[in-house]
Design an enzyme around this catalytic site. Structure first.
Site, mmCIF file in Angstrom:
data_model
loop_
_atom_site.group_PDB
_atom_site.id
_atom_site.type_symbol
_atom_site.label_atom_id
_atom_site.label_comp_id
_atom_site.label_asym_id
_atom_site.label_seq_id
_atom_site.Cartn_x
_atom_site.Cartn_y
_atom_site.Cartn_z
ATOM 1 N N GLY A 265 0.627 -1.335 0.272
ATOM 2 C CA GLY A 265 -0.071 -0.044 -0.051
ATOM 3 C C GLY A 265 0.885 1.148 -0.036
ATOM 4 N N HIS A 266 2.001 1.270 -0.534
ATOM 5 C CA HIS A 266 2.670 2.684 -0.535
ATOM 6 C C HIS A 266 2.860 2.935 -2.037
ATOM 7 C CE1 HIS A 266 4.958 1.735 3.664
ATOM 8 N NE2 HIS A 266 3.577 2.035 3.651
ATOM 9 N N GLY A 267 2.071 2.318 -2.865
ATOM 10 C CA GLY A 267 2.269 2.920 -4.159
ATOM 11 C C GLY A 267 1.765 4.458 -4.535
#
Length: 590
Positions: free
Chosen positions: A526-528
């Site tokens: 989820g760090h995109g």
């Protein structure tokens, strides 16, 4: 016996929830206005922030549309932070298309008010000055660290006096609570000593230090989660009649006049399945996140012309960069595991109840998200010589060893029935590559253009990336295995799990560690960022390019380069700055 354990666990959970300050609002049933000044699509870190700030202007009617439900009460307890992962009600569970380098099938993405700020490990990191130099080189003029720092400070209410006194970097009085986890268990203290033995300096990673070891700051207040929802929306919605929030709303597309390219309305599906439209007098603000914001742009006719034509979507603005430049942190899992046989934090039912009482006072194990907040940020000796940023982050996840009196997995009134992250007897250290040489993409599904997008990641296809991570992993493992503090405490540090694929390499060699990295690398969950980048999809004031007017993107997708650390704090900063841009552009003093 199991039934009695589950009953005790259910009682414990009820006792914990009685100490939560937050009262979960009822799901929205109010009629959605047919016309407003601003429509914000997505109530995550950026969207909740910008919606709350815009509603400060009393003459403006602001509507926030969120696909998921209200933020659940369970997420207020740091030790329950993983409860909503993998649940369809609260998690988009976006699939990753299979490629040669892909090792993850699903990316957890929050679907609730607060977005990933209500769903994450709460770590508050801003990135380093060199990150924003990368932004500026990519076309984000005016986004230097010096220029964005005031917006970090605008949000911040730092609750640690020793940190807050550094007023060059920190502030108090903002809506977003920031504090170190108030509880540090015995194993956290042991790891701290081990890292000090290994030569890591303890620093404030948000206070001008690029590298070092920290008991990380988190988005919390009085030991409870402070998401973008609770910080920017919760109070505002009870005081301001001009802020409208609707949950359970699935946006289909933004309607744009084909001749003028002016945004006119948003088309959505309400909770009953009815298709409706809301008009936007001034602007639509797209805050659906790195994966869904580009999908909505493409569904609205903005994106690569070839993809849109294949999907049967009329091309409004042929912006080829929409969906490209997908950058993410790469997490290498199954790394050195530490078994704490003598210092395991597996409590008795009596101790659990004591912890629940402590939680009511903002202290105790339940205010801690396991060891997720114990973090190292460092360079790798094998990273590109031209890149001055820290290249690797080390974080931790709790685990369980067999033959222990574990907290039972019982059915209780929570989204899932996971055990709490503060009770464990083992820890896994994970090494995260902060700056991959590769970039993936988000593409529209031509057979279902209004459904989930196609996500293509490139994971560790660069040999230099693999070598850079392996060098830090090797050093980290050696530091932990030689730690006198851990040895005295009876902790056992195991080598990383290599698997059969690495059997041909000498165990402990650089080549062996490189094999381990390749075998265990995947998305950081989820760090995109980067799929609607400043300079190629939006301008420096976050307005969509291609001649389109009345449309901005305000979320992590606008970051041209992924920051050196967790992305929640930068996304909130972007929401803060976007609100000022919008106010200024419409003649209101920011």
């Amino acid at each position: 016996m199991a039934g009695q354990q589950c009953l005790a666990y259910a009682s414990f959970m009820a006792l914990v929830f009685s100490g939560v300050h937050y009262k979960e609002p009822a799901q929205s049933t109010a009629a959605i206005p047919v016309e407003v000044d601003f429509v914000v699509i997505g109530g995550g870190s950026g969207g909740a922030t910008v919606a709350g700030r815009l509603s400060e202007v009393s003459k403006w009617q602001v509507l926030l549309l969120e696909a998921g439900p209200e933020e659940p009460i369970v997420q207020q307890v740091p030790a329950f932070s993983t409860q909503t992962y993998g649940t369809a009600k609260y998690d988009w569970q976006l699939k990753v298309e299979k490629t040669a380098n892909d090792v993850t099938g699903v990316i957890p993405r929050a679907k609730m008010l607060g977005g990933c700020s209500a769903h994450n490990g709460m770590v508050y990191q801003r990135g380093v000055e060199a990150d924003f130099q990368c932004w500026e080189k990519a076309g984000a003029k005016g986004w230097s660290f010096k220029e964005v720092l005031p917006y970090y400070k605008k949000s911040e209410d730092n609750l640690d006096p020793d940190v807050a006194k550094n007023t060059a970097y920190h502030s108090t009085g903002g809506p977003l609570g920031v504090q170190r986890v108030p509880y540090q268990d015995a194993n956290a203290r042991l790891l701290r000593e081990a890292y000090k033995e290994g030569g890591y300096s303890e620093v404030d990673l948000n206070g001008g230090h690029d590298e070092g070891f920290a008991w990380s700051q988190t988005t919390a207040r009085q030991g409870q989660r402070n998401s973008a929802n609770t910080a920017f929306l919760l109070s505002a919605r009870s005081k301001r009649s001009n802020l409208h929030i609707a949950t359970g709303i699935l946006v289909k597309k933004v309607n744009i006049n084909a001749k003028t390219k002016r945004v006119e309305s948003v088309e959505y599906t309400d909770p009953k399945g009815a298709s409706k439209i809301v008009k936007a007098r001034l602007e639509v603000i797209l805050s659906a996140g790195t994966y869904l914001s580009p999908q909505l742009l493409m569904a609205s006719g903005i994106g690569p012309a070839d993809q849109l034509k294949k999907a049967g979507i009329p091309v409004i603005a042929p912006l080829n960069a929409v969906g490209s430049n997908l950058q993410d942190h790469v997490m290498v899992m199954s790394l050195p595991s530490i078994n704490f046989s003598k210092t395991a934090v597996v409590p008795t039912p009596k101790q659990m109840n004591q912890h629940a009482q402590q939680f009511k006072k903002g202290t105790g194990p339940l205010t801690a998200n396991g060891l997720n907040s114990l973090v190292i940020r460092t360079k790798s000796p094998l990273q590109p010589s031209s890149d001055a940023r820290p290249y690797v982050q080390v974080q931790h996840a709790i685990g369980w060893q067999k033959n222990q009196n574990l907290i039972p997995y019982c059915k209780v009134d929570t989204p899932t029935a996971n055990a709490t992250t503060c009770y464990y007897n083992a820890v896994t250290a994970s090494v995260v590559l902060l700056h991959s040489q590769d970039a993936g993409s988000v593409q529209i599904n031509t057979t279902n253009p209004y459904g989930p997008p196609l996500i293509y990641q490139k994971i560790l296809s660069s040999d230099q990336d693999v070598r850079a991570v392996a060098a830090v992993l090797k050093s980290l493992t050696e530091t932990l295995r030689s730690s006198k503090s851990l040895q005295r405490a009876g902790a056992t540090v195991n080598l990383p799990a290599a698997g059969a694929a690495c059997g041909g390499q000498a165990v402990g060699s650089q080549a062996w560690y490189e094999c381990v990295v390749r075998a265990n690398g995947g998305s950081s969950w989820g760090h995109g960022v980067g799929t609607c980048s400043i300079g190629s999809v939006v301008d420096a004031r976050l307005r969509v390019l291609g001649g389109v007017s009345g449309l901005r993107v305000v979320d992590a997708s606008v970051m041209p380069c992924v920051p050196s650390g967790n992305t929640n704090a930068p996304a909130i900063m972007i929401g803060e700055r976007a609100a000022d841009f919008i106010k200024q552009d419409h003649g209101v003093k920011a």
